[in-house]
Design an enzyme around this catalytic site. Structure first.
Site, PDB file in Angstrom:
ATOM      1  N   GLU A 109      -8.056  50.388  19.920  1.00  0.00           N
ATOM      2  CA  GLU A 109      -8.409  51.795  19.850  1.00  0.00           C
ATOM      3  C   GLU A 109      -9.317  52.052  18.644  1.00  0.00           C
ATOM      4  OE1 GLU A 109      -6.093  56.085  20.140  1.00  0.00           O
ATOM      5  OE2 GLU A 109      -5.103  54.438  19.081  1.00  0.00           O
ATOM      6  N   LYS A 132      -8.036  59.645  26.568  1.00  0.00           N
ATOM      7  CA  LYS A 132      -6.648  59.736  26.121  1.00  0.00           C
ATOM      8  C   LYS A 132      -6.043  61.074  26.533  1.00  0.00           C
ATOM      9  CE  LYS A 132      -4.086  58.748  21.831  1.00  0.00           C
ATOM     10  NZ  LYS A 132      -4.305  58.397  20.402  1.00  0.00           N
ATOM     11  N   CYS A 163      -2.802  54.357  23.471  1.00  0.00           N
ATOM     12  CA  CYS A 163      -1.892  54.574  22.355  1.00  0.00           C
ATOM     13  C   CYS A 163      -0.737  55.536  22.654  1.00  0.00           C
ATOM     14  CB  CYS A 163      -2.692  55.023  21.134  1.00  0.00           C
ATOM     15  SG  CYS A 163      -1.802  54.819  19.568  1.00  0.00           S
TER      16      CYS A 163
END
Length: 325
Positions: free
Chosen positions: A79, A163, A204
């Site tokens: 990331e 995300k 994440c």
């Protein structure tokens, strides 16, 4: 046979690239699950110089590809590999990508230097490349996203994932972080097909929300990959736990790729990039330093656990809803 860490060997250029897809309808049959190599690059030396970050990432991808042996390969970056990790940095490093799922993307016309580097590197190395994530600025809305892009061995941009769940936490005395200060959450679930497997995507903090992985698994994903950057508070607590939980819940291979730890940076990543099998066994784990992990993925545990513990056939959607419907 349990997938295992493999010694380095010669580069294999992937063949049979006729079919790949992003976010196809759930009714489309996934490709036949075949053995492949999953390579995680726990990238270090991510600083304020974007050009240097991109060059280092390229060098590490080429090194990872050259270390490969005789199977198709997916290489994964972490990331925010092209910029320091922090909500104050995202606007400065954001690039316009302009990708639309299901439409051909013109790499040559792209204004994103990161996309161009990732595309050319995937093509030169002959590998599938999950390009970690970069800050993306939408040209129409000016909103900024944390975006993962995926490239085929021909260099085509074939998938992206913005995300969905933003990292907004406040643990008194330990860490406060608020991505929503500058980022906007994505609104889609995403996967892509290779000639050897269907791969689900996330980033994440998405791992804390089991619905995303459930949807990917129920749409036929054999493995799910989340570039991520946990910290020294949440990493020891939940990094391994969450990956094993998502693998166990969905009986899939699950993996997260972290940046290396840099105690001189503003954000201290946990590291410990990891691959977990469908039995929730940890197949490989890095320490906190820059490294490359090669893991051979064998379909046998995927089929074996689903036959022996057949939860995929035992769910009671008459009692509770199917989140993937």
């Amino acid at each position: 046979m349990i997938p295992h860490l493999r010694p380095s060997g010669a580069l294999l250029l992937s063949q049979n690239l006729k079919h790949f897809t992003c976010r196809t309808m759930a009714s489309v049959t996934p490709p036949v699950f075949k053995p492949f190599t999953l390579t995680l690059i726990q990238l270090g030396s991510i600083g304020s110089d974007k050009a240097s970050n991109l060059q280092h990432a390229r060098e590490m991808v080429m090194k990872a590809a050259k270390d490969n042996s005789d199977k198709p390969q997916i290489v994964v970056l972490p990331e925010c590999f092209n910029s320091p990790y922090g909500f104050v940095h995202f606007p400065t490093y954001a690039e316009n990508i302009g990708y639309t799922a299901g439409k051909d993307y013109d790499i040559q016309a792209s204004v994103s230097e990161s996309v161009k580097m990732l595309s050319s590197t995937a093509k030169e190395a002959g590998i599938w490349l999950i390009g970690g994530s970069i800050p993306e600025r939408d040209a129409e809305t000016n909103k900024i996203y944390n975006t993962c892009t995926v490239y085929s061995p021909t260099g085509a941009l074939v998938a992206s994932h913005r995300k969905v769940h933003l990292f907004d936490i406040d643990i008194p005395g330990k860490i406060t972080f608020k991505e929503s200060e500058t980022l906007t959450g994505g609104t889609t679930t995403n996967y892509f097909d290779t000639e050897f497997a269907r791969i689900g995507l996330g980033l994440c903090y998405d791992v804390r929300f089991p619905e995303l992985a459930m949807i990917a698994a129920r749409r036929g994903c054999h493995a799910i990959v989340y570039p991520g950057a946990f910290n020294l508070t949440t990493g020891p607590l939940h990094w391994e736990l969450l990956q094993r939980a998502r693998a166990n819940d969905n009986q899939v291979f699950f993996s997260m790729c972290s940046p290396a730890r840099d105690m001189t940076a503003g954000y201290h990543s946990w590291g410990h990039s990891m691959v977990v099998d469908p039995y929730a066994r940890v197949l490989a784990e890095a320490d906190e330093n820059e490294t490359i992990l090669h893991v051979d993925i064998d379909p046998e545990p995927f089929h074996e656990v689903r036959a022996g513990i057949p939860i995929t056939k035992q769910r009671r959607f008459d009692v509770y809803p199917d989140v993937s419907a």
